[in-house]
Design an enzyme around this catalytic site. Structure first.
Site, short mmCIF file in Angstrom:
data_model
loop_
_atom_site.label_atom_id
_atom_site.label_comp_id
_atom_site.label_asym_id
_atom_site.label_seq_id
_atom_site.Cartn_x
_atom_site.Cartn_y
_atom_site.Cartn_z
CG HIS A 140 -1.73 1.21 1.41
ND1 HIS A 140 -3.02 1.34 0.95
CD2 HIS A 140 -1.43 2.39 2.02
CE1 HIS A 140 -3.49 2.54 1.25
NE2 HIS A 140 -2.54 3.21 1.92
CD GLU A 141 1.85 3.45 3.70
OE1 GLU A 141 2.04 4.55 3.14
OE2 GLU A 141 0.84 3.20 4.38
#
Ligand code: ZN
Length: 272
Positions: A140-141
């Site tokens: 996600h990051e």
């Protein structure tokens, strides 16, 4: 027809933005605004990241630190392959990947600055629980960085604050206005976790891309559902800083993730 200078400038800016400053996001193909040169952003990231890491304190837990670095390396490798296969390796030329674990048991957070500078806080690890859980957050990051969300957020902020002169400020070397917005965004030097939140659209996009990236790295993307259920339990239905405020509820997020899983599973090839 007579057009005021201000109007002209705005039209000029709008056209310039459309022609020059559009970035097509990998995986989703969404067009996004990108006023800042990515090389400048990567430079700012590197400087700020160094400060964060120096301040730390970095975790002294060798096994946990290694796990974060291992997951980071695997997802990085998968992303590099994806970008190369899709003729987009040029977008990674400013990347100098780094993965670090900061000792802070009360912060349920992680982030990736433009250019691949990743920090995890020890507080999020119990929610991650397993290596696949770390991959959910890592995917996600990193997706935020690959999707150029920092650039998009900064560009929007610069237009909001400086109007028609935003493009000038964004592209003038070492613009202190640009640096100010960058610092405001990443909360560096201030309190941890006061990042300017990403938009809801960006969050959903990072969720989807994150699933694809973790799958390509050999992690089962369905782990994301379990991760968000644990996050929901850990935060009493709220969400930690990076995932904050503009975000849909955890329940909405979980149902969106479930809906996207079949697509992500196409990229999944278990490695062990
Ligand atoms: Zn996010």
């Amino acid at each position: 027809m007579w057009i005021s200078m201000k109007k002209f400038t705005w039209i000029f800016l709008a056209v310039t933005v459309l022609v020059m400053a559009c970035h097509k996001v990998a995986v989703t193909n969404r067009a996004s605004l990108a006023l800042m040169p990515n090389s400048t952003l990567a430079e700012m990231s590197a400087a700020e990241y160094q400060q964060v890491i120096q301040k730390g304190p970095l975790s002294t837990d060798v096994a946990k630190t290694q796990m974060v670095k291992t997951v980071g390396d695997r997802i990085k490798t998968a992303v590099e392959k994806y970008m190369t296969d899709n003729g987009r390796s040029e977008e990674l030329k400013n990347y100098a990947w780094e993965f670090n674990l900061i000792k802070d048991d009360t912060t349920l957070n992680a982030w990736c600055m433009p250019g691949g500078k990743v920090a995890f806080y020890t507080g999020i690890l119990p929610v991650c629980k397993t290596e696949a859980g770390v991959a959910v957050v890592m995917g996600h990051e990193i997706a935020h960085a690959i999707a150029n969300h920092g650039n998009e957020r900064m560009s929007q902020q610069m237009i909001a604050q400086y109007g028609a002169s935003a493009l000038d400020l964004a592209t003038s070397q070492k613009s202190s206005q640009a640096r100010g917005i960058f610092q405001q965004m990443y909360g560096v030097g201030a309190q941890i976790g006061v990042l300017l939140p990403f938009s809801r659209k960006q969050e959903s996009e990072a969720d989807k891309m994150g699933l694809v990236f973790m799958a390509m790295a050999g992690y089962d993307p369905s782990e994301a559902v379990a991760f968000w259920e644990r996050m929901d339990a850990a935060t009493g239905g709220g969400a930690p800083p990076e995932f904050m405020s503009t975000h849909p509820s955890n329940a909405t997020r979980i149902s969106e993730l479930k809906a996207y899983l079949p697509e992500a599973m196409k990229y999944y090839a278990p490695t062990k």
